[in-house]
Design a protein around this motif. Structure first.
Motif, PDB file in Angstrom:
ATOM      1  N   GLY A   7       0.807  -1.224   0.000  1.00 14.73           N
ATOM      2  CA  GLY A   7       0.000   0.000   0.000  1.00 14.73           C
ATOM      3  C   GLY A   7       0.833   1.263   0.000  1.00 14.73           C
ATOM      4  O   GLY A   7       0.341   2.336   0.368  1.00 14.73           O
ATOM      5  N   MET A   8       2.095   1.154  -0.426  1.00 10.99           N
ATOM      6  CA  MET A   8       2.939   2.345  -0.555  1.00 10.99           C
ATOM      7  C   MET A   8       2.721   2.908  -1.950  1.00 10.99           C
ATOM      8  O   MET A   8       3.547   2.752  -2.859  1.00 10.99           O
ATOM      9  CB  MET A   8       4.420   1.970  -0.388  1.00 10.99           C
ATOM     10  CG  MET A   8       4.893   2.014   1.028  1.00 10.99           C
ATOM     11  SD  MET A   8       5.205   3.722   1.515  1.00 10.99           S
ATOM     12  CE  MET A   8       5.297   3.533   3.278  1.00 10.99           C
ATOM     13  N   GLY A   9       1.574   3.508  -2.141  1.00  8.99           N
ATOM     14  CA  GLY A   9       1.246   4.032  -3.462  1.00  8.99           C
ATOM     15  C   GLY A   9       0.438   3.030  -4.269  1.00  8.99           C
ATOM     16  O   GLY A   9       0.291   1.868  -3.889  1.00  8.99           O
ATOM     17  N   GLN A  10      -0.123   3.512  -5.371  1.00  8.92           N
ATOM     18  CA  GLN A  10      -0.867   2.704  -6.339  1.00  8.92           C
ATOM     19  C   GLN A  10      -2.115   2.055  -5.760  1.00  8.92           C
ATOM     20  O   GLN A  10      -2.537   0.987  -6.214  1.00  8.92           O
ATOM     21  CB  GLN A  10       0.009   1.607  -6.977  1.00  8.92           C
ATOM     22  CG  GLN A  10       1.372   2.005  -7.451  1.00  8.92           C
ATOM     23  CD  GLN A  10       1.411   3.236  -8.308  1.00  8.92           C
ATOM     24  OE1 GLN A  10       2.178   4.137  -8.064  1.00  8.92           O
ATOM     25  NE2 GLN A  10       0.556   3.294  -9.311  1.00  8.92           N
ATOM     26  N   SER A  11      -2.740   2.671  -4.770  1.00  9.28           N
ATOM     27  CA  SER A  11      -4.027   2.138  -4.323  1.00  9.28           C
ATOM     28  C   SER A  11      -4.986   2.206  -5.506  1.00  9.28           C
ATOM     29  O   SER A  11      -5.039   3.224  -6.191  1.00  9.28           O
ATOM     30  CB  SER A  11      -4.575   2.965  -3.157  1.00  9.28           C
ATOM     31  OG  SER A  11      -3.664   2.902  -2.078  1.00  9.28           O
ATOM     32  N   PRO A  12      -5.730   1.131  -5.753  1.00 16.45           N
ATOM     33  CA  PRO A  12      -6.595   1.123  -6.938  1.00 16.45           C
ATOM     34  C   PRO A  12      -7.834   2.003  -6.756  1.00 16.45           C
ATOM     35  O   PRO A  12      -8.210   2.320  -5.624  1.00 16.45           O
ATOM     36  CB  PRO A  12      -6.998  -0.349  -7.066  1.00 16.45           C
ATOM     37  CG  PRO A  12      -6.805  -0.929  -5.712  1.00 16.45           C
ATOM     38  CD  PRO A  12      -5.743  -0.136  -5.023  1.00 16.45           C
TER      39      PRO A  12
END
Ligand code: MIC
Ligand code: SF4
Length: 640
Positions: free
Chosen positions: A360-365
């Motif tokens: 979850g370090m970025g790119q959460s959909p």
């Protein structure tokens, strides 16, 4: 003996190699990563040992790499300085994911490794006994203490046949997960053998041992054979290789067979790694995001095999495709052989060589979307988006699906592709691995304001009155207990601050209720605490006053972490679980006496007045630790 028994017997320092009994093994190597490492090194520091006593210890920075404030950057600086002082190799951010780099540069057949990350068994691909553990267990190993575990059962998985085009190692481990489920490996080491091994390369084996963590297994292991030698030669480390094979006629506690020629592409549906179905049954499911990477599928072989599908084609307009190479070595190699160009030309986005979206370090959909990932975990909300729909699959399935915008069986996309072999020679540039200082006295440890001392508990209470703060169901993950993601992870060095997020995704008022109660209990179902090794899932509840966890059964690492921090783990029968409700009060009238003198603790239910006798199941060593209020107190007294 089988390979597991050989590895254990050559490192056994205490106990009997009888499945179920407690043993201790000496540890040759340790690894940490940044999200668990700061605590582990603070704990190591508290032990007052001047230099690590392992053959090799490595500190990786790969999880908390988004520097959205000073916190993570301060942690990196702390980790680098403490590594220099205490004799630890430091792998800088950008050098890669701990498990990938460890396999490439440090794994040694025949040796033992513990790591403060649950996917440490990745290195079992190279014939090591590699086990995930809490940070404190790793700190103890660095201080020269052995590692304690329950002697596992050894399960032989006999692999026969050869993979068909379009089917890959990920599909083998997904098949194992389909058969055994997320709790099927608890108390077991999964040992692979069979004639299929002659075709399975080290990166493929690592995909299989890595995701053994999702079975709850103690570890997974392959023999060290000709394939292992080929990989070590290509890494310029032939000298580190030894052969390690099971004796002919070796015995196993359990065994089963998989004919891998009959496998087809598989995927784990939302939101558990064991919800495995054939990709063909999902065909047509529209995807918004495809992520290739994470420690289970980010090797050179993985990225190149995905790129072969993408080459000369374009990613679907509605899909965001990200690629996170597992290490700088992988990135350098895909850069020099032109693979990176093919990926970028297809429309892929290149991310750093880190865990990235996996934690979850970025790119959460986007909301309500489907994300297809080559990762190992799809626990609810782990991507950072509430109610996410994450599917897990192989890099081949991911690449084919990125092109069509729908979950797609990759078999028709690999026609004419030769299987990607292990490189004859890997590019080996270790310049981002900083060796420890030769003048440790001159090294100053650099601590930022976010690094707070870890809380220490007092001795076990003589008697205890406590409230059930939460009644949870089965398979609660450590991502449920102590969520990660870009917002919470920077608080890993600050227990008071991170405790405010305990259970925040499923029960946001938990911290408040726990603090109000003063003394609390968590009631859990089967396989409580599955998933990661993060000791924060024990430390933070302890900070909030949680004194015991009553669950139908526990995941191994989390149970160890509870004991390490003086929280009493009690396995309870289903009828007791059913009779208790959230908000109930319970009393343990003579808790410390019971733990010290008996195999049972008495617990009176406030509601019914009935006294229950619960078998605590603590080993003599664990009893001492629980009585002392945790492992650090116990070690201090023992040493004194
Ligand atoms: C994970 O995959 O959940 C992690 C993040 O790597 C954890 C460690 C952590 O929480 O820091 C793990 O697997 O142990
Ligand atoms: Fe990193 Fe994900 Fe692997 Fe954990 S599972 S070590 S977060 S890549």
């Amino acid at each position: 003996m089988n390979v597991t028994q050989k590895l254990i017997s050559s490192h056994l320092v205490s106990g009997e190699m009888k499945a179920g009994s407690e043993i201790a093994v000496s540890i040759d190597q340790t690894l940490t990563q940044d999200a668990t490492g700061t605590m582990a090194y603070l704990e190591f520091e508290a032990m007052g040992v001047p230099r690590v006593r392992t053959k090799l210890s490595v500190s990786y920075v790969d999880h908390n790499t988004l520097q959205t404030g000073f916190e993570n950057a301060d942690d990196h600086r702390f980790l680098q300085s403490i590594a220099a002082k205490y004799g630890i190799y430091f792998s800088k951010p950008g050098n890669g994911i701990c498990h990938q780099v460890h396999l490439e540069r440090f794994a040694r057949p025949g040796q033992t490794l513990i790591g403060s990350d649950s996917h440490t068994p990745n290195a079992g691909a190279a014939g090591m006994l590699a086990i995930g553990a809490g940070g404190l267990s790793v700190a103890l190993a660095m201080a020269g203490e052995p590692f304690w575990l329950v002697m596992p059962k050894v399960v032989r998985v006999n692999l026969t046949g050869a993979l068909q085009p379009g089917v890959s190692a990920k599909d083998i481990i997904l098949e194992v997960l389909r058969r055994l489920t997320v709790k099927g490996g608890v108390g077991k080491v999964i040992e692979y053998s069979g004639d299929a091994l002659k075709h399975l390369t080290l990166p493929e084996r690592a995909t299989i041992t890595n995701m053994g963590a999702e079975l709850g297994a103690t570890s997974s292991v392959f023999p060290s054979d000709e394939q292992t030698l080929a990989f070590f030669k290509a890494q310029g480390r032939e000298g580190d290789w030894i052969e390690l094979k099971p004796d002919s006629g070796a015995l196993y506690d359990e065994e089963f067979e998989i004919d891998i020629s009959r496998l087809e592409p598989l995927a784990a549906a939302p939101s558990s790694p064991d919800k495995v179905v054939p990709v063909r049954e999902l065909s047509g499911v529209a995807v918004d995001q495809v992520c290739i990477g994470s420690c289970v599928n980010s090797s050179f072989t993985d990225i190149v095999s995905a790129a072969k599908i993408l080459k000369g084609r374009r990613v679907h307009p509605h899909v965001s495709l990200t690629i996170s190479p597992g290490s700088r070595q992988v990135l350098e190699m895909i850069t020099s052989d032109g693979t990176l160009h093919d990926l970028l030309a297809s429309g892929a986005r290149l991310l750093e060589c880190t865990c990235g979206p996996c934690i979850g370090m970025g790119q959460s959909p986007p909301t309500g979307s489907v994300s297809l990932r080559t990762f190992n975990r799809n626990f609810p909300g782990r991507s950072g988006t509430q109610n996410d729909k994450v599917y897990l699959c192989s890099p081949l399935t991911a690449a084919a699906s990125a092109l069509t915008g729908r979950i797609t069986d990759p078999r028709e996309y690999v026609k004419g592709h030769a299987p990607v072999a292990v490189a004859d020679k890997y590019e080996t540039d270790d310049s981002l691995i900083i060796p420890p200082s030769s003048e440790p006295d001159k090294v100053e440890i650099l601590r930022g304001p976010n690094i707070k001392p870890f809380p220490v508990k007092g001795e076990l209470d003589a008697s205890l009155k406590a409230k059930i703060i939460l009644k949870a169901g089965d398979n609660i993950t450590t991502d449920d207990i102590m969520p990660a993601g870009a917002k919470i992870l920077p608080l890993r060095s600050n227990i008071p601050a991170i405790s405010e997020y305990v259970f925040s995704k499923i029960d946001p008022s938990f911290p408040e209720r726990a603090k109000e109660a003063g003394s609390g209990i968590i009631l859990g179902g089967i396989n409580y605490g599955q998933g990661s090794s993060r000791e924060h899932a024990a430390l933070a509840p302890m900070h909030l006053g949680i004194k015991a966890v009553l669950a139908k059964s526990f995941a191994r690492i989390h149970r160890d972490n509870l004991v390490n921090f003086g929280i009493l783990p009690l396995a309870v029968k289903a009828d007791l679980y059913d009779s208790l409700e959230q908000g109930d009060e319970v009393v343990f009238p003579q808790l410390s006496k019971d733990v010290r003198e008996s195999a049972f603790v008495a617990m009176v239910s406030g509601k019914s007045g009935i006294t229950h006798k619960i078998e605590h199941g603590l080993t003599p060593r664990e009893k001492e630790i629980i009585l002392a209020g945790g492992e650090l107190n116990y070690i201090k007294t023992k040493r004194a």
